[in-house]
Design a protein around this motif. Structure first.
Motif, short mmCIF file in Angstrom:
data_model
loop_
_atom_site.label_atom_id
_atom_site.label_comp_id
_atom_site.label_asym_id
_atom_site.label_seq_id
_atom_site.Cartn_x
_atom_site.Cartn_y
_atom_site.Cartn_z
N ARG A 33 0.83 -1.21 0.00
CA ARG A 33 0.00 0.00 0.00
C ARG A 33 0.86 1.26 0.00
O ARG A 33 0.54 2.24 -0.66
CB ARG A 33 -0.93 0.00 1.21
CG ARG A 33 -1.77 1.25 1.34
CD ARG A 33 -2.94 1.06 2.28
NE ARG A 33 -3.89 0.12 1.75
CZ ARG A 33 -5.01 -0.24 2.38
NH1 ARG A 33 -5.30 0.28 3.57
NH2 ARG A 33 -5.85 -1.10 1.83
N GLU A 34 1.99 1.23 0.71
CA GLU A 34 2.84 2.42 0.76
C GLU A 34 3.41 2.74 -0.62
O GLU A 34 3.37 3.89 -1.07
CB GLU A 34 3.98 2.21 1.76
CG GLU A 34 3.54 2.14 3.21
CD GLU A 34 2.87 0.83 3.57
OE1 GLU A 34 2.96 -0.13 2.76
OE2 GLU A 34 2.24 0.74 4.64
N SER A 35 3.96 1.73 -1.30
CA SER A 35 4.53 2.00 -2.63
C SER A 35 3.45 2.34 -3.64
O SER A 35 3.68 3.12 -4.57
CB SER A 35 5.32 0.78 -3.10
OG SER A 35 4.48 -0.35 -3.27
#
Length: 752
Positions: free
Chosen positions: A365-367
């Motif tokens: 989710r962060e990337s």
């Protein structure tokens, strides 16, 4: 009719509640008004003969007071759980049980369904008039007050649990009630655990009551009637909660265990219990319908939200056809909160030759947020762009590196990913570490419960999309699996379009290479032919020059002969020069200078140079011009060269004289306005086997021709986006020039 039925209900409930049990005159007036509003002849309140002081009726039209029931049907033949029409009577049961009092309407036609539902609601107020109540009995007044309070409380209850709590408070105020249990029913299926409340402390008796409620509920469902159970500690009664013939649940009441319990033994308490069942059945129907509407609204809102999300994602992933960018976009869209909503997404592509699934990309989710936001506050789903830096970051992440190292069998049922491809449906894995054939795979990637969605093309499988929620441990429900299936379908279509486009580009590149190879082969063949032709053409004058030069070198004594030899050498040298000029003119790039050209003026200028030659060759000139002629945009000198070449060829084709016809007229070329120029001679024409090669370099029908005149003329016309054609006419050859004209009357030409 629905509104009229509600008006009847709203009109009678308040009036009936205000009447006392002894006000028979007021009750008679109510019954008469009810009959009139329902379109019936009379309305009766009937007590069947099985009850104490039974077989009595109170009429809306007769004398005020209770009278014998007369010729009414025996209640043994009437179903006492719904409205029954036995002409001319309508029987409306007012309380559940074996012998309820009935409201009887006298009429010839069946009542409308909406009206019967409203009349059933009157069961809350009419039963208290069924027997002449002693006004001095305080228990009756307390019971009615309890029922009124319960009815209001049930109407305000927002859930089954809240309604059951109100019911238990009312029950426990009555003498002898120990506990109550409720099992909601859907169709023929008992839902969930039993709602249970007791007025006594917890203990072995309470557990026995719970078990009894469970057993009796099953027995009531199977026999569709009521059941009793007696023990030393309690007496249990379990009966269905009916509303309009439908069973909504099973209510079980527990009383003290005496042989003659006051709950069932006294008549007024039996009426109280029957009213309890009726009121709670109505409340259960209202709450169930409200919950169904609320569930439907929530479900519709969820579907609408998912549809909007899929629409946004579909537009986003179809905005690019580059496979690398597309895979990053698909996985990033699956992992962001306002997209697919999963925490991680992985892509495995199927190698058709080896049958193996190769990890291609893994996104967290962060990337995904970093890639899709790109420094913005929110994702631009209309024109999403993933920059090369974000793609590189996703590829270099530790999670992606672990995904890329994974290789799994893509055929058979050796692992969940292969089973998803084999069955062509989404596979959910609730316990990854215990999954056959994929335990090491799950442990390496630290997978939580995950789902595998197949990516299917029209004719072959493409790969598998894997998603999970390892951080939040959020459950992947059936609705989320259905959403994932739709998402994978959109991703499959976009990926197949990208693959088809890439295959088309490769095929196009291969076609261009093949075309270049063919053109190179033709060019080399042409160069070979040209070299042979040049060698042949140059050989003759060189032989002549060499021969006569050698004679001069031998010092020929005759001056006349030397002069003749010199003229031959000069003539052949000029011929070589002209040939080389033609070869250079054909081979080098032409530079055109465009200006407005009058077609008629250009033709007249060309004829000025040829008129004397035509006359000397005994050739008659016929000029046909169709006016007006639009001006064209072109190189006047080059077009003049084309005209001179065509006129000279026509003149040389008529050695014995003839007729040369020159036509200039407006026309059309490739759907656009054009100017056409035709040059027709009356010579022998061109042989059919040779007419297709007249524009080829170094091809000539004349013995002393270079074969470059028509080739150069054809190229000049094509540079003007026109066309030069050759055909045989009735007598000789016809050459036609077509030059297109633009919308403003000027020909459209390329930029050179």
């Amino acid at each position: 009719m629905e509104k009229s039925s509600n008006d009847i209900l709203l009109s009678f409930l308040p009036r009936a509640r205000l009447l006392s049990e002894s006000d028979l005159e007021g009750l008679k007036t109510l019954l008469a008004d009810l009959a009139r509003r329902c379109g019936c002849d009379d309305a009766l309140l009937w007590v069947p003969p099985s009850r104490r002081q039974g077989n009595r009726q109170l009429s809306g039209r007769g004398v005020a007071g209770w009278l014998p029931a007369g010729d009414l049907p025996s209640p043994g033949y009437l179903p006492l759980d719904r409205v029954t029409f036995v002409s001319p009577y309508h029987f409306i049961p007012l309380l559940p049980g074996a012998d309820p009092p009935l409201l009887v309407l006298l009429g010839q036609r069946p009542l409308a369904p909406a009206l019967t539902r409203s009349l059933l609601a009157l069961s809350a107020v009419f039963p208290r008039f069924a027997e002449p109540p002693p006004l001095a009995d305080p228990l009756g007044r307390r019971t009615l007050r309890s029922l009124t309070v319960l009815e209001k409380s049930l109407h305000l209850a927002g859930s089954i649990e809240e309604a059951f709590s109100h019911l238990c408070r009312t029950l426990f105020h009555q003498r002898g009630i120990l506990a109550a249990g409720l099992r909601p029913l859907h169709g023929n299926t008992l839902l969930g655990n039993c709602f249970f409340q007791a007025a006594i402390p917890q203990g072995a008796v309470i557990e026995a009551m719970r078990r009894s409620a469970q057993e009796l509920s099953w027995q009531v469902v199977q026999c569709d009637g009521y059941r009793e159970q007696r023990s030393d500690d309690f007496l249990a009664l379990s009966a269905p909660l009916r509303f309009q013939g439908r069973v909504l649940g099973i209510l079980t009441l527990f009383a003290e265990g005496q042989e003659t319990s006051p709950v069932w033994g006294e008549r007024r308490q039996r009426r109280f219990v029957s009213a309890i069942y009726s009121l709670f059945a109505h409340a259960l129907e209202r709450i169930t319908a409200h919950e169904a509407r609320s569930t439907l609204a929530v479900e519709n809102e969820r579907k609408l939200r998912e549809t909007a999300t899929l629409y946004r994602i579909s537009k986003a992933i179809h905005s690019t056809v580059k496979m690398d960018e597309l895979t990053h976009l698909i996985l990033s869209a699956a992992a962001v909160p306002d997209g697919g909503g999963f925490e991680r997404a992985m892509l495995f592509m199927l190698n058709e030759r080896s049958g193996m699934l190769q990890g291609m990309l893994g996104v967290t989710r962060e990337s995904a947020l970093f890639a899709l936001l790109g420094g913005r506050d929110k994702v631009d789903w209309e024109q999403p762009r993933i920059c090369p830096e974000a793609e590189a970051l996703q590829h270099k992440s530790p999670f992606c590196r672990q995904v890329v190292k994974q290789r799994l069998a893509g055929r058979g049922e050796e692992n969940p990913l292969a089973r998803a491809l084999q069955s062509q449906r989404v596979i959910f894995v609730p316990h990854p570490r215990h999954e056959r054939g994929a335990a090491l795979f799950a442990e390496t990637l630290q997978l939580g419960p995950y789902a595998c969605a197949p990516l299917l093309g029209r004719h072959r499988p493409l790969g598998v999309l894997v998603v999970d929620n390892p951080e939040s441990k959020q459950e992947i429900t059936a609705q989320r699996l259905y959403f994932l299936e739709l998402f994978a379908s959109q991703a499959s279509a976009a990926m197949e379009n990208s693959l088809l486009l890439r295959n088309l580009e490769l095929a196009n590149q291969e076609l261009h290479k093949t075309e270049e190879r063919l053109m190179h082969g033709e060019k080399m063949a042409l160069l070979g032919e040209m070299a042979a032709s040049i060698a042949h053409e140059l050989k003759n004058p060189l032989v002549a020059i060499g021969g006569f030069a050698s004679r001069i070198a031998r010092k020929e004594s005759d001056p006349g002969k030397m002069r003749e030899y010199g003229e031959i050498i000069h003539r052949e040298g000029v011929r070589l020069e002209e040939m080389l000029d033609s070869i250079l003119g054909f081979s080098r790039k032409q530079l055109l200078c465009f200006s407005e050209v009058d077609p008629e003026g250009m033709v007249e200028k060309s004829l000025e140079l040829e008129r004397d030659l035509l006359a000397a060759a005994k050739i008659d000139l016929r000029l046909e011009i169709v006016r007006p002629l639009p001006k064209i945009l072109g190189d006047a000198a080059k077009l003049h060269q084309v005209m001179i070449n065509l006129l000279a060829n026509a003149r040389q084709a008529m050695l014995q004289g003839g007729v040369l016809t020159l036509r200039v007229f407006p026309g059309f070329f490739r759907g656009a306005e054009a100017v056409s120029i035709e040059v027709e001679d009356s010579g022998e024409g061109i042989g059919e086997e040779r007419i297709g090669r007249v524009f080829a370099p170094f091809f000539s029908t004349k013995d002393n021709g270079t074969g470059l005149g028509l080739a150069i003329s054809c190229r000049i016309v094509e540079q003007h986006r026109g066309e030069l054609l050759a055909r045989n006419g009735p007598q000789g050859a016809i050459f036609t020039i077509k030059l297109p004209v633009g919308k403003d009357g000027v020909s459209v030409v390329p930029n050179y």
